[in-house]
Design an enzyme around this catalytic site. Structure first.
Site, PDB file in Angstrom:
ATOM      1  CG  ASP A   1     -74.965 107.648  -6.855  1.00 19.24           C
ATOM      2  OD1 ASP A   1     -75.575 108.668  -6.452  1.00 19.24           O
ATOM      3  OD2 ASP A   1     -75.198 107.090  -7.945  1.00 19.24           O
TER       4      ASP A   1
ATOM      5  CD  GLU B   1     -80.419 109.786  -7.000  1.00 17.21           C
ATOM      6  OE1 GLU B   1     -79.672 110.284  -7.856  1.00 17.21           O
ATOM      7  OE2 GLU B   1     -80.937 108.659  -7.113  1.00 17.21           O
ATOM      8  CG  ASN B   2     -80.227 114.359  -7.460  1.00 14.73           C
ATOM      9  OD1 ASN B   2     -80.331 114.011  -8.630  1.00 14.73           O
ATOM     10  ND2 ASN B   2     -81.250 114.349  -6.616  1.00 14.73           N
TER      11      ASN B   2
ATOM     12  N   GLY C   1     -79.480 104.877  -9.018  1.00 13.25           N
ATOM     13  CA  GLY C   1     -80.734 104.597  -8.327  1.00 13.25           C
ATOM     14  C   GLY C   1     -81.955 104.703  -9.222  1.00 13.25           C
ATOM     15  CG  ASP C   2     -81.954 107.855 -12.144  1.00 11.69           C
ATOM     16  OD1 ASP C   2     -80.917 107.155 -12.268  1.00 11.69           O
ATOM     17  OD2 ASP C   2     -81.998 109.055 -12.476  1.00 11.69           O
TER      18      ASP C   2
ATOM     19  CG  HIS D   1     -68.689  97.588 -30.657  1.00 13.00           C
ATOM     20  ND1 HIS D   1     -69.368  98.429 -29.801  1.00 13.00           N
ATOM     21  CD2 HIS D   1     -67.716  97.019 -29.911  1.00 13.00           C
ATOM     22  CE1 HIS D   1     -68.823  98.355 -28.598  1.00 13.00           C
ATOM     23  NE2 HIS D   1     -67.813  97.518 -28.632  1.00 13.00           N
TER      24      HIS D   1
ATOM     25  CG  ASP E   1     -66.522 101.489 -28.949  1.00 11.12           C
ATOM     26  OD1 ASP E   1     -66.807 100.971 -27.851  1.00 11.12           O
ATOM     27  OD2 ASP E   1     -66.986 102.584 -29.337  1.00 11.12           O
TER      28      ASP E   1
ATOM     29  CG  HIS F   1     -72.749  86.301 -41.487  1.00  6.84           C
ATOM     30  ND1 HIS F   1     -73.780  85.732 -42.192  1.00  6.84           N
ATOM     31  CD2 HIS F   1     -72.049  85.278 -40.945  1.00  6.84           C
ATOM     32  CE1 HIS F   1     -73.700  84.414 -42.087  1.00  6.84           C
ATOM     33  NE2 HIS F   1     -72.668  84.109 -41.332  1.00  6.84           N
TER      34      HIS F   1
ATOM     35  CG  ASP G   1     -75.840  83.644 -38.625  1.00  4.58           C
ATOM     36  OD1 ASP G   1     -75.605  82.787 -39.493  1.00  4.58           O
ATOM     37  OD2 ASP G   1     -76.956  84.191 -38.492  1.00  4.58           O
TER      38      ASP G   1
END
Ligand SMILES: *[C@@H]1O[C@H](CO)[C@@H](O)[C@H](O)[C@H]1NC(C)=O
Ligand SMILES: *[C@@H]1O[C@H](CO)[C@@H](O)[C@H](O)[C@H]1NC(C)=O
Ligand SMILES: CC(=O)N[C@H]1CO[C@H](CO)[C@@H](O)[C@@H]1O
Length: 505
Positions: free
Chosen positions: A223, A225-226, A299-300, A422, A441, A470, A495
């Site tokens: 990476d 950047e961009n 980075g951002d 989820h 998920d 719950h 819970d």
């Protein structure tokens, strides 16, 4: 002062710990090669010979207290400390110590300019302390399981590598836990959580996004950047092959108009050079590295990616291939191995293929079971005299985890082909669409109930700091004290703890 009994426990620890996994730390190897570590991070093992400080800091859900995990004499984390400290509650990894002596620790990442969903009070999430169990030799430890929106950072690096200066880095990742979102990174990044332009960062990326390589991924990339680069330009580098072993060694290094990517299986063999050559055009030569360190984010603070980090270092200077080959030998000798994700198996009569029902254990609701109405998961009062339809809606077939075979998935009895999954932290019953996202998920890992033995808490595989809960009668995956109303600390332990019974239907 040591009491006789604490000395006895210490001696026992020594005996159990056995022979050192590695006499020499990876940072000793880098130093001998003339490219010393400026940062060394691992929740799993020591990376510097003789390091005796804490590897990481825990924050406990019950009272917010800190715990500090140090290493056994064999260099692997002493997770007895964590197990005792976190008993009957939850724990997050709130700080990863720098072992290099430069004090470049990693902290909860602050908000960045990337607009990316729920951040906790402006910060990213912290990782669960138990999301990534692993063995190093015979000793169990825990890596850092990065779910989306989770990240660590340090913007004020002592001895930072900036501009076009030479640096190196390696990390060990899980080759089976990744995605294509931006950006599961470890390395050099911007110091103000923004993206001011090309060439401002130089970090390892691991996943199946970016400019890719041959095969289906995941790939180790840079990476810068961009751009997630796998080679000389904004194009696929066919020489950069997928690295999908369970444990991956990933290497990136850069200096004036030269950089290289290397990688291999962290448990055997040697490193392959995926790229070694000049910098990409347009803004990457010279580099304008800023010198912060990120883990799990761009980075951002682009924070939608996922992955697992076990260890990594950053060096001053461009390490030789020979030095890195010795580091790989050290890693292979440490013997990374998989550890089970299910911390408490369901009783055998409720094992895979059987039908179960799950009863709430909170005082208010102990006659209520996990049920669904359409896609909504809620609790319902169910008994032997309930209607067949209600009984079926509260019954679930236990399957091997769709997204990870070490855990479970739960199929609806009245809607075959639909599973509990989820989505935006809500539990839902949906038909599987066959995607990796759905499978992940819909994968959950049981452990001993947080409110006590005999009960089970059911952890999300992909968000291990979150458990089936719950809340006002509706099902969520909830984190103890997290940012949402359903994360409330009040009655959290009860819970998220369930009694597993034979299915009603
Ligand atoms: C590991 O931690 C446990 C729990 O705190 C402690 O009793 C034991 O002495 C430690 N072992 C070593 C070798 O430090
Ligand atoms: C900066 O790192 C050096 C070692 O590289 C260490 O000696 C020094 O104490 C560190 N300074 C701070 C303020 O942590
Ligand atoms: C396995 C593989 O494709 N390796 C190649 C990686 O890239 C380098 C050149 O950059 C080749 O030499 C390797 O054969």
């Amino acid at each position: 002062m040591f009491s006789r009994s604490s000395l006895g426990a210490f001696a026992l620890g020594l005996a159990l710990a056995g022979t050192p996994v590695n006499a020499e730390g990876v940072c000793d190897i880098y130093a001998a090669g003339g490219t010393p570590c400026i940062a060394a991070h691992s929740t799993v093992r020591t990376l510097v010979d003789g390091f005796t400080g804490a590897l990481y800091r825990l924050t406990r859900g019950s009272d917010g207290a800190y715990g500090y995990v140090t290493a056994l004499p064999n260099g692997v984390a002493n997770i007895s400390i964590q197990d005792a400290f976190c008993q009957s509650t939850t724990c997050l990894i709130s700080k990863i110590y720098d072992q290099s002596g430069s004090n470049n620790h990693l902290y909860q990442a602050p908000k960045g300019t990337a607009a990316t969903g729920p951040e906790t009070g402006g910060h990213d999430f912290l990782a669960s302390a138990i999301g990534a169990p692993v063995y190093v030799g015979d000793t169990k430890a825990y890596g850092v399981f990065i779910s989306p929106y989770t990240g660590y950072r340090n913007n004020k690096i002592n001895g930072s590598i900036t501009g076009d200066d030479a640096e190196g880095m390696y990390a060990i990742f899980d080759g089976t836990h990744y995605n294509g979102r931006c950006c599961f990174d470890y390395g050099n990044a911007e110091t103000d959580n923004s993206d001011p332009g090309n060439g401002r960062m130089e970090a390892l990326y691991f996943g199946n996004g970016g400019y890719k390589g041959s095969g289906d991924g995941p790939w180790v990339q840079a990476d810068l950047e961009n751009g997630l680069f796998s080679g000389a330009s904004r194009a696929k580098n066919e020489d950069n092959h997928s690295l999908n072993s369970r444990f991956v060694t990933a290497i990136l290094k850069g200096k004036a108009n030269q950089w290289a990517l290397r990688g291999g299986d962290a448990t055997s063999g040697s490193l392959t050079t995926m790229y070694s050559g000049k910098r990409p055009n347009s803004g990457y030569n010279p580099m304008q590295k800023e010198g912060a360190i990120v883990l799990g984010i761009g980075g951002d603070n682009s924070n939608r990616a996922q992955g697992t980090f076990y260890e990594g270092v950053m060096t001053k200077g461009y390490p030789s291939d020979d030095t890195e080959n010795k580091v790989q030998e050290n890693i292979v000798a440490a013997k990374y191995g998989t550890a089970g994700l299910v911390a408490a198996k369901f009783p055998t009569e409720f094992s895979k293929g059987s039908t179960i029902s799950l009863r709430a254990t909170t005082d208010c609701c102990s006659n209520r079971y996990i049920a669904h109405s359409g896609s909504t998961v809620k609790t319902e009062a169910v008994s032997s005299s309930s209607s067949d339809d209600l009984k079926k809606s509260a019954s679930w077939v236990v399957h091997t985890g769709l997204g990870n075979s070490a855990c479970y998935s739960f199929e609806s009895v009245d809607t075959p082909g639909s599973y509990i999954r989820h989505s935006s932290y809500k539990l839902q019953v949906d038909k599987s669409d066959g995607t990796t996202q759905f499978h992940e998920d819909a994968t959950f890992c049981p452990q001993t109930g947080i409110n006590g033995d005999g009960h089970y808490s059911i952890r999300s595989w992909s968000y291990p700091a979150r458990y089936w809960r719950h809340f006002n009668g509706v099902g969520y995956i909830a984190g103890n004290g997290g940012p949402y109303d359903f994360d409330a600390k009040y009655s959290f332990n009860d819970d998220v703890s369930w009694a597993v019974t034979k299915g009603f239907a």
